[in-house]
Design a protein around this motif. Structure first.
Motif, short mmCIF file in Angstrom:
data_model
loop_
_atom_site.label_atom_id
_atom_site.label_comp_id
_atom_site.label_asym_id
_atom_site.label_seq_id
_atom_site.Cartn_x
_atom_site.Cartn_y
_atom_site.Cartn_z
N UNK A 207 1.47 -8.85 66.57
CA UNK A 207 0.52 -8.21 67.49
C UNK A 207 0.53 -8.92 68.84
N UNK A 208 0.66 -10.24 68.83
CA UNK A 208 0.75 -10.98 70.09
C UNK A 208 1.97 -10.53 70.90
N UNK A 209 3.09 -10.35 70.21
CA UNK A 209 4.31 -9.92 70.90
C UNK A 209 4.17 -8.50 71.43
N UNK A 210 3.53 -7.61 70.66
CA UNK A 210 3.36 -6.24 71.12
C UNK A 210 2.42 -6.17 72.32
N UNK A 211 1.41 -7.02 72.35
CA UNK A 211 0.52 -7.08 73.51
C UNK A 211 1.29 -7.56 74.74
N UNK A 212 2.15 -8.55 74.54
CA UNK A 212 3.00 -9.04 75.64
C UNK A 212 3.90 -7.91 76.14
N UNK A 213 4.52 -7.17 75.21
CA UNK A 213 5.43 -6.10 75.59
C UNK A 213 4.70 -4.99 76.35
N UNK A 214 3.48 -4.67 75.91
CA UNK A 214 2.72 -3.65 76.64
C UNK A 214 2.43 -4.11 78.06
N UNK A 215 1.91 -5.33 78.20
CA UNK A 215 1.59 -5.84 79.53
C UNK A 215 2.80 -5.89 80.44
N UNK A 216 3.93 -6.32 79.88
CA UNK A 216 5.17 -6.43 80.67
C UNK A 216 5.64 -5.05 81.15
#
Length: 331
Positions: A207-216
């Motif tokens: 979930x942390x990685x998916x949040x990063x990917x969304x923000x990016x």
């Protein structure tokens, strides 16, 4: 999942009934985040709050500092404020004037020097407050993430200001170099803040990685949307000035070749060394730069939507998706 079509058609979903900040997200996202480029509407903090709400409560045991209000932990609210403080601090720092480029008609030199000093002190004050609040979160991983984002911002701004090309008008970079610069100067802060919000709630690494990917990818899509406005706006009667290092121009240079691009710039400058942006705009529109930038904007939008699919269905997730839909819609 609703993907963006090449023609820009999709079913637009509204998310009524938001509470507090979610109401701001639903009502203001399409009007402000995308179209009002003249004002700083402080949307980075809103995105951090929305993705915190979308992720939902944590299954881990958290301390009293993580009391939840309206589905968002207090530490996540603090992080949203920190993100805005950092962004605002760098906006202030970017307002510093290069004294060496001033002319006598620009005003008294002492006033400009005083303004520079105030910009430096004000930006530093905001950064100091952000760092103090960051330490109070008492999470070393979050401190590391946000500190690295500040470092990315510094590096990105350095790249923006270190022009080595002819007459400092345009850089000799391809779209891959442009993406790297934009990530550092525009995307890293939001991407890492979204990831940090998940870390504060002790969500999984996925979930942390998916949040990063969304923000990016959301911020990359937003930058592309902003760069495209001078080329796609139908309501403006006057030609808008644009950066020669914007995405459509960089892609145009890739297709055309560096030497031919420099020649077009020379032709557009004409007499008096004044740039004829209308002539240059027409040359870029005639090539593949604009359509390629639109396609790239939608590709980043689709990657942001793909990241959202890992979050449970909610009004907050719909609001985050609506941001992408608004940014990837073109006339």
């Amino acid at each position: 999942m609703e993907h963006i079509s090449p023609r820009g058609t999709w079913k637009h979903r509204e998310a009524p009934g938001f509470h507090g900040v979610l109401a701001v997200g639903a009502a203001g996202v399409k009007r402000g985040f995308v179209y009002d480029s003249r004002n700083n509407l402080q949307m980075r903090g809103l995105v951090v709050l929305l993705i915190s709400k979308a992720a939902g409560p944590s299954t881990a045991e958290l301390s009293f500092q993580h009391n939840m209000v309206s589905g968002i932990y207090s530490s996540q609210r603090s992080l949203a404020e920190i993100t805005e403080l950092i962004h605002t601090a760098f906006l202030v720092h970017r307002g510093i004037v290069n004294i060496g480029e001033l002319k006598s008609c620009d005003g008294p030199l002492k006033d400009m020097q005083f303004g520079n000093k105030m910009a430096v002190l004000s930006g530093d004050f905001l950064l100091a407050n952000a760092c103090t609040s960051l330490a109070q979160l008492q999470n070393t991983k979050v401190v590391e993430l946000i500190s690295s984002a500040i470092g990315d911002l510094v590096q990105g701004i350095y790249y923006e200001n270190s022009k080595t090309s002819e007459n400092c008008l345009t850089d000799d970079i391809g779209i891959s170099g442009w993406k790297e610069q934009v990530f550092l100067s525009h995307s890293a802060l939001l991407a890492k803040s979204c990831q940090a919000a998940m870390e504060l709630a002790k969500h999984s690494v996925e979930i942390q990685d998916m949040a990063f990917q969304y923000g990016k990818h959301m911020s990359m899509s937003h930058k592309l949307h902003s760069d495209l406005q001078p080329f796609v706006k139908e309501s403006s009667s006057d030609t808008m000035a644009f950066s020669l290092n914007s995405a459509p121009a960089v892609l145009h240079q890739e297709f055309l070749g560096r030497e031919a691009w420099i020649e077009q710039i020379r032709e557009a400058r004409g007499k008096g060394n004044k740039m004829d942006y209308k002539k240059l705009q027409e040359a870029i529109k005639a090539g593949k730069g604009v359509t390629s930038a639109i396609d790239l904007c939608r590709r980043h939008g689709n990657r942001a939507l793909a990241a959202l699919e890992h979050f449970p269905s909610s009004e907050a997730r719909d609001a985050l998706a609506n941001i992408i839909y608004a940014m990837t819609r073109f006339p």
